[in-house]
Design a protein around this motif. Structure first.
Motif, PDB file in Angstrom:
ATOM      1  N   TRP A  14       0.851  -1.191   0.000  1.00 19.40           N
ATOM      2  CA  TRP A  14       0.000   0.000   0.000  1.00 19.40           C
ATOM      3  C   TRP A  14       0.884   1.237   0.000  1.00 19.40           C
ATOM      4  O   TRP A  14       1.756   1.382   0.848  1.00 19.40           O
ATOM      5  CB  TRP A  14      -0.929  -0.013   1.211  1.00 19.40           C
ATOM      6  CG  TRP A  14      -1.864  -1.171   1.163  1.00 19.40           C
ATOM      7  CD1 TRP A  14      -1.712  -2.369   1.790  1.00 19.40           C
ATOM      8  CD2 TRP A  14      -3.070  -1.265   0.412  1.00 19.40           C
ATOM      9  NE1 TRP A  14      -2.755  -3.207   1.484  1.00 19.40           N
ATOM     10  CE2 TRP A  14      -3.610  -2.550   0.629  1.00 19.40           C
ATOM     11  CE3 TRP A  14      -3.759  -0.396  -0.427  1.00 19.40           C
ATOM     12  CZ2 TRP A  14      -4.793  -2.978   0.039  1.00 19.40           C
ATOM     13  CZ3 TRP A  14      -4.937  -0.829  -1.010  1.00 19.40           C
ATOM     14  CH2 TRP A  14      -5.446  -2.101  -0.771  1.00 19.40           C
ATOM     15  N   TYR A  15       0.675   2.123  -0.956  1.00 22.33           N
ATOM     16  CA  TYR A  15       1.420   3.376  -1.066  1.00 22.33           C
ATOM     17  C   TYR A  15       0.560   4.468  -0.438  1.00 22.33           C
ATOM     18  O   TYR A  15      -0.515   4.785  -0.952  1.00 22.33           O
ATOM     19  CB  TYR A  15       1.741   3.679  -2.530  1.00 22.33           C
ATOM     20  CG  TYR A  15       2.759   2.713  -3.088  1.00 22.33           C
ATOM     21  CD1 TYR A  15       4.088   3.081  -3.196  1.00 22.33           C
ATOM     22  CD2 TYR A  15       2.393   1.426  -3.466  1.00 22.33           C
ATOM     23  CE1 TYR A  15       5.041   2.183  -3.687  1.00 22.33           C
ATOM     24  CE2 TYR A  15       3.335   0.527  -3.953  1.00 22.33           C
ATOM     25  CZ  TYR A  15       4.652   0.915  -4.052  1.00 22.33           C
ATOM     26  OH  TYR A  15       5.583   0.029  -4.531  1.00 22.33           O
ATOM     27  N   VAL A  16       1.032   5.005   0.665  1.00 14.92           N
ATOM     28  CA  VAL A  16       0.222   5.914   1.471  1.00 14.92           C
ATOM     29  C   VAL A  16       0.996   7.195   1.760  1.00 14.92           C
ATOM     30  O   VAL A  16       2.205   7.280   1.524  1.00 14.92           O
ATOM     31  CB  VAL A  16      -0.190   5.240   2.800  1.00 14.92           C
ATOM     32  CG1 VAL A  16      -1.011   3.976   2.527  1.00 14.92           C
ATOM     33  CG2 VAL A  16       1.024   4.894   3.651  1.00 14.92           C
ATOM     34  N   ASP A  17       0.283   8.176   2.310  1.00 12.21           N
ATOM     35  CA  ASP A  17       0.977   9.391   2.722  1.00 12.21           C
ATOM     36  C   ASP A  17       1.665   9.147   4.063  1.00 12.21           C
ATOM     37  O   ASP A  17       1.382   8.173   4.760  1.00 12.21           O
ATOM     38  CB  ASP A  17       0.021  10.579   2.783  1.00 12.21           C
ATOM     39  CG  ASP A  17      -1.142  10.383   3.737  1.00 12.21           C
ATOM     40  OD1 ASP A  17      -0.993   9.659   4.744  1.00 12.21           O
ATOM     41  OD2 ASP A  17      -2.210  10.959   3.485  1.00 12.21           O
ATOM     42  N   GLN A  18       2.588  10.018   4.405  1.00 12.52           N
ATOM     43  CA  GLN A  18       3.388   9.847   5.628  1.00 12.52           C
ATOM     44  C   GLN A  18       2.501   9.736   6.868  1.00 12.52           C
ATOM     45  O   GLN A  18       2.747   8.907   7.740  1.00 12.52           O
ATOM     46  CB  GLN A  18       4.363  11.024   5.793  1.00 12.52           C
ATOM     47  CG  GLN A  18       5.254  10.908   7.010  1.00 12.52           C
ATOM     48  CD  GLN A  18       6.221   9.738   6.935  1.00 12.52           C
ATOM     49  OE1 GLN A  18       6.922   9.569   5.944  1.00 12.52           O
ATOM     50  NE2 GLN A  18       6.274   8.924   7.973  1.00 12.52           N
TER      51      GLN A  18
END
Length: 93
Positions: A14-18
């Motif tokens: 999963w590519y997520v925000d910080q």
């Protein structure tokens, strides 16, 4: 969504925000910081290309899955691709 993917044999990242990273990891998900939507999508494409794997991008809040059966993926431009999708059999789950 995670359960559906792993049931099908996928091991998603999963590519997520910080700000969301630790919440995803706390759920036991493999996650990495990708930034906002477009940079995250581009990073996922680069990572998949480096690994020699396909990149399948899905939302973590989907309400249904659409499957298309037909002559898809052989078109060279957007217009013919859209026409093929419209002509394909569509299954919604």
């Amino acid at each position: 969504v995670q359960a559906q993917l792993t049931a099908g044999g996928a091991n998603p990242t999963w590519y997520v925000d910080q700000a969301s990273l630790e919440a995803y990891k706390a759920l036991g998900l493999r996650a990495k910081v990708g930034g906002k939507l477009v940079p995250a999508r581009n990073l996922a494409l680069r990572d998949a290309a480096r690994a020699g794997k396909p990149c399948v991008q899905v939302s973590d809040d989907i309400s249904s899955w659409d499957y298309y059966v037909g002559e898809l993926g052989k078109q060279v431009d957007l217009e013919s691709g859209n026409a093929a999708a419209k002509a394909a059999e569509q299954l919604r789950i």
